[in-house]
Design a protein around this motif. Structure first.
Motif, PDB file in Angstrom:
ATOM      1  N   PHE A 107       0.820  -1.252   0.028  1.00 44.19           N
ATOM      2  CA  PHE A 107       0.016   0.025   0.048  1.00 44.19           C
ATOM      3  C   PHE A 107       0.665   1.195   0.066  1.00 44.19           C
ATOM      4  CE2 PHE A 107      -2.101  -3.281   2.588  1.00 44.19           C
ATOM      5  CZ  PHE A 107      -3.008  -3.588   1.751  1.00 44.19           C
ATOM      6  N   THR A 108       0.233   2.246  -0.825  1.00 43.76           N
ATOM      7  CA  THR A 108       1.191   3.507  -0.885  1.00 43.76           C
ATOM      8  C   THR A 108       0.317   4.669  -0.523  1.00 43.76           C
ATOM      9  OG1 THR A 108       2.578   2.492  -2.259  1.00 43.76           O
ATOM     10  CG2 THR A 108       3.015   4.665  -2.032  1.00 43.76           C
ATOM     11  N   LEU A 109       0.445   5.607   0.403  1.00 44.18           N
ATOM     12  CA  LEU A 109      -0.353   6.618   0.777  1.00 44.18           C
ATOM     13  C   LEU A 109       0.183   7.863   0.329  1.00 44.18           C
ATOM     14  CD1 LEU A 109      -2.010   5.497   3.959  1.00 44.18           C
ATOM     15  CD2 LEU A 109      -2.766   4.781   1.604  1.00 44.18           C
ATOM     16  N   ILE A 110      -0.597   8.722   0.062  1.00 45.78           N
ATOM     17  CA  ILE A 110      -0.102  10.390  -0.138  1.00 45.78           C
ATOM     18  C   ILE A 110      -0.191  10.891   1.208  1.00 45.78           C
ATOM     19  CG2 ILE A 110      -2.372  11.080  -0.860  1.00 45.78           C
ATOM     20  CD1 ILE A 110       0.947  12.249  -2.298  1.00 45.78           C
ATOM     21  N   THR A 111       0.868  11.895   1.633  1.00 40.23           N
ATOM     22  CA  THR A 111       0.734  12.849   2.738  1.00 40.23           C
ATOM     23  C   THR A 111       1.316  14.283   2.106  1.00 40.23           C
ATOM     24  OG1 THR A 111       2.995  12.344   3.385  1.00 40.23           O
ATOM     25  CG2 THR A 111       1.048  11.158   4.328  1.00 40.23           C
ATOM     26  N   GLY A 112       2.271  14.683   2.597  1.00 39.53           N
ATOM     27  CA  GLY A 112       2.766  16.025   2.070  1.00 39.53           C
ATOM     28  C   GLY A 112       3.635  16.908   3.134  1.00 39.53           C
ATOM     29  N   ILE A 113       4.527  17.748   2.493  1.00 42.82           N
ATOM     30  CA  ILE A 113       5.298  18.558   3.266  1.00 42.82           C
ATOM     31  C   ILE A 113       4.678  19.080   4.404  1.00 42.82           C
ATOM     32  CG2 ILE A 113       5.045  20.806   1.801  1.00 42.82           C
ATOM     33  CD1 ILE A 113       7.754  21.110   1.918  1.00 42.82           C
ATOM     34  N   LEU A 114       3.208  19.460   4.618  1.00 39.08           N
ATOM     35  CA  LEU A 114       3.010  20.076   5.674  1.00 39.08           C
ATOM     36  C   LEU A 114       2.991  19.203   7.028  1.00 39.08           C
ATOM     37  CD1 LEU A 114      -0.241  22.022   4.320  1.00 39.08           C
ATOM     38  CD2 LEU A 114       2.155  22.778   4.711  1.00 39.08           C
ATOM     39  N   ALA A 115       3.333  18.126   7.016  1.00 40.59           N
ATOM     40  CA  ALA A 115       3.565  17.282   8.060  1.00 40.59           C
ATOM     41  C   ALA A 115       4.578  17.645   8.853  1.00 40.59           C
ATOM     42  CB  ALA A 115       3.726  15.702   7.763  1.00 40.59           C
ATOM     43  N   ARG A 116       5.680  18.278   8.119  1.00 44.60           N
ATOM     44  CA  ARG A 116       7.002  18.782   8.643  1.00 44.60           C
ATOM     45  C   ARG A 116       7.317  20.257   8.644  1.00 44.60           C
ATOM     46  NH1 ARG A 116       7.200  15.738   4.224  1.00 44.60           N
ATOM     47  NH2 ARG A 116       8.584  16.596   2.337  1.00 44.60           N
ATOM     48  N   GLU A 117       6.595  20.879   7.669  1.00 45.18           N
ATOM     49  CA  GLU A 117       7.039  22.225   7.284  1.00 45.18           C
ATOM     50  C   GLU A 117       5.387  23.299   7.192  1.00 45.18           C
ATOM     51  OE1 GLU A 117       9.965  23.315   4.545  1.00 45.18           O
ATOM     52  OE2 GLU A 117      10.915  21.452   4.695  1.00 45.18           O
ATOM     53  N   ILE A 149       3.767  -0.973   3.597  1.00 44.57           N
ATOM     54  CA  ILE A 149       3.113   0.118   3.439  1.00 44.57           C
ATOM     55  C   ILE A 149       4.012   1.028   3.633  1.00 44.57           C
ATOM     56  CG2 ILE A 149       2.465   0.047   5.725  1.00 44.57           C
ATOM     57  CD1 ILE A 149      -0.126   1.534   5.139  1.00 44.57           C
ATOM     58  N   ASN A 150       3.949   2.242   2.777  1.00 38.49           N
ATOM     59  CA  ASN A 150       4.592   3.351   2.800  1.00 38.49           C
ATOM     60  C   ASN A 150       3.999   4.672   2.485  1.00 38.49           C
ATOM     61  OD1 ASN A 150       7.206   1.978   2.900  1.00 38.49           O
ATOM     62  ND2 ASN A 150       6.852   1.179   1.147  1.00 38.49           N
ATOM     63  N   ALA A 151       4.501   5.903   2.672  1.00 37.13           N
ATOM     64  CA  ALA A 151       3.689   7.037   2.380  1.00 37.13           C
ATOM     65  C   ALA A 151       4.603   7.747   1.379  1.00 37.13           C
ATOM     66  CB  ALA A 151       3.299   7.983   3.310  1.00 37.13           C
ATOM     67  N   VAL A 152       4.065   8.597   0.375  1.00 42.45           N
ATOM     68  CA  VAL A 152       4.906   9.704  -0.389  1.00 42.45           C
ATOM     69  C   VAL A 152       4.490  10.932   0.153  1.00 42.45           C
ATOM     70  CG1 VAL A 152       5.342  10.669  -2.719  1.00 42.45           C
ATOM     71  CG2 VAL A 152       4.865   8.126  -2.256  1.00 42.45           C
ATOM     72  N   ASP A 175       9.374  17.931  -9.346  1.00 42.87           N
ATOM     73  CA  ASP A 175       8.898  17.697 -10.649  1.00 42.87           C
ATOM     74  C   ASP A 175       7.906  16.392 -10.358  1.00 42.87           C
ATOM     75  OD1 ASP A 175      10.135  19.901 -11.519  1.00 42.87           O
ATOM     76  OD2 ASP A 175      11.430  18.560 -12.972  1.00 42.87           O
ATOM     77  N   ALA A 176       7.000  16.388 -11.171  1.00 47.09           N
ATOM     78  CA  ALA A 176       5.857  14.996 -11.158  1.00 47.09           C
ATOM     79  C   ALA A 176       6.590  14.021 -11.521  1.00 47.09           C
ATOM     80  CB  ALA A 176       4.823  15.409 -12.015  1.00 47.09           C
ATOM     81  N   SER A 177       7.755  13.830 -12.253  1.00 50.44           N
ATOM     82  CA  SER A 177       8.296  12.737 -12.488  1.00 50.44           C
ATOM     83  C   SER A 177       9.248  12.231 -11.606  1.00 50.44           C
ATOM     84  CB  SER A 177       9.379  12.918 -13.909  1.00 50.44           C
ATOM     85  OG  SER A 177      10.187  13.986 -13.524  1.00 50.44           O
ATOM     86  N   VAL A 178       9.650  13.227 -10.492  1.00 49.83           N
ATOM     87  CA  VAL A 178      10.320  12.704  -9.389  1.00 49.83           C
ATOM     88  C   VAL A 178       9.310  11.975  -8.306  1.00 49.83           C
ATOM     89  CG1 VAL A 178      11.729  13.258  -7.300  1.00 49.83           C
ATOM     90  CG2 VAL A 178      12.115  14.389  -9.714  1.00 49.83           C
ATOM     91  N   VAL A 179       8.401  12.601  -8.325  1.00 49.25           N
ATOM     92  CA  VAL A 179       7.218  12.216  -7.280  1.00 49.25           C
ATOM     93  C   VAL A 179       6.762  10.804  -7.738  1.00 49.25           C
ATOM     94  CG1 VAL A 179       4.881  12.380  -6.492  1.00 49.25           C
ATOM     95  CG2 VAL A 179       6.353  14.359  -6.884  1.00 49.25           C
ATOM     96  N   GLY A 180       6.420  10.557  -9.233  1.00 46.04           N
ATOM     97  CA  GLY A 180       6.068   9.293  -9.804  1.00 46.04           C
ATOM     98  C   GLY A 180       7.114   8.261  -9.618  1.00 46.04           C
ATOM     99  N   GLN A 181       8.415   8.355  -9.295  1.00 45.15           N
ATOM    100  CA  GLN A 181       9.285   7.611  -9.065  1.00 45.15           C
ATOM    101  C   GLN A 181       9.332   6.994  -7.616  1.00 45.15           C
ATOM    102  OE1 GLN A 181      10.977   5.721 -11.206  1.00 45.15           O
ATOM    103  NE2 GLN A 181      10.076   6.928 -12.763  1.00 45.15           N
ATOM    104  N   ALA A 182       8.793   7.792  -6.687  1.00 42.30           N
ATOM    105  CA  ALA A 182       8.613   7.408  -5.385  1.00 42.30           C
ATOM    106  C   ALA A 182       7.671   6.348  -5.261  1.00 42.30           C
ATOM    107  CB  ALA A 182       8.284   8.735  -4.694  1.00 42.30           C
ATOM    108  N   PHE A 183       6.440   6.535  -6.108  1.00 42.89           N
ATOM    109  CA  PHE A 183       5.543   5.549  -6.029  1.00 42.89           C
ATOM    110  C   PHE A 183       5.994   4.250  -6.706  1.00 42.89           C
ATOM    111  CE2 PHE A 183       2.805   9.486  -5.630  1.00 42.89           C
ATOM    112  CZ  PHE A 183       1.784   9.011  -4.640  1.00 42.89           C
TER     113      PHE A 183
END
Ligand SMILES: NC(=O)c1ccc[n+]([C@@H]2O[C@H](COP(=O)([O-])OP(=O)(O)OC[C@H]3O[C@@H](n4cnc5c(N)ncnc54)[C@H](OP(=O)(O)O)[C@@H]3O)[C@@H](O)[C@H]2O)c1
Length: 198
Positions: A107-117, A149-152, A175-183
């Protein structure tokens, strides 16, 4: 692999393009999808999509919303909306998807930078992202040996820079391409309990 991908926006397209480029079969679901309509706030719609797609190797989520606004304006209803959509929606997706994702799947979930900044107006989003990241780490332990299970957790995407320019002044973008590679990494690697902060 056969992968359920929830969300078809900027992040969803990034995940979709990267996973398809790796040769995966991606089943795309989102609220207004004609074939796989899913609303994370409606558990029965999650179940309907899971029943329809059948056995999976992985489930990926790039959907879920949180309200933004001045701290004083984010009342109980706003909190409940954010919790119900991005937090409980993704938790419910994973809980139910354990019924259709094969043992050893991910499973891979989406979070975001606001968790830390944090930013102004983003207190609900910060809390929801932080809670999700804690839950992913905790769940990796309890799902050990059965599922990964991981989060991006990206900063603002370059492709979303204009949309968020005022809320995230001066923030670096990715870039979206970098984010895609995390998935791709989450789905194909042996890693679990990771939060990919990019
Ligand atoms: N874009 C960024 O820079 C960025 C950075 C860090 C984190 N994130 C996070 O990534 C997630 C997606 O952001 P985005 O920029 O890709 O958003 P977006 O472009 O607005 O797309 C959102 C997608 O999610 C779907 N969706 C929204 N609410 C849903 C729900 N309740 N149930 C099922 N599907 C739902 C939408 O479906 P419909 O179109 O059918 O309504 C749409 O396909 C958000 O949680 C956001 O916080 C985004």
């Amino acid at each position: 692999m056969k992968i359920l991908l929830v969300g078809a926006g900027t992040v969803g397209r990034a995940a979709h393009d990267a996973l398809v480029a790796r040769g995966h079969e991606v089943v795309a679901a989102h609220r207004t999808s004609a074939e796989y309509p899913i609303d994370l706030t409606d558990p029965s719609s999650i179940q309907r999509v899971l029943d329809k797609v059948g056995p999976l190797d992985a489930a990926v989520c790039t959907a879920g919303t949180t309200p933004y606004g001045p701290w004083d304006d984010l009342d109980r209803d706003a909190w409940l909306a954010g919790i119900n959509s991005k937090l409980l929606g993704q938790v419910e997706l994973v809980r139910r998807a354990t019924g259709v994702v094969r043992a050893g799947g991910s499973f891979t979930l989406i979070t975001g930078i606001l968790a830390r900044e944090p930013i102004r107006t983003g207190s609900v989003a910060a809390a929801v992202n932080g809670a999700l990241e804690a839950w992913v780490v905790a769940s990796a332990g309890e799902l050990w040996g059965r599922y990964r299970i991981n989060a991006v957790s990206p900063t603002v995407l370059t492709e979303s820079r204009d949309k968020y320019a005022d809320a995230f002044p001066g923030y670096p973008t990715v870039d979206a391409s970098v984010v895609g590679q995390a998935f791709v990494r989450s789905v194909e690697s042996m890693e679990t309990g990771q939060v990919y902060r990019i």
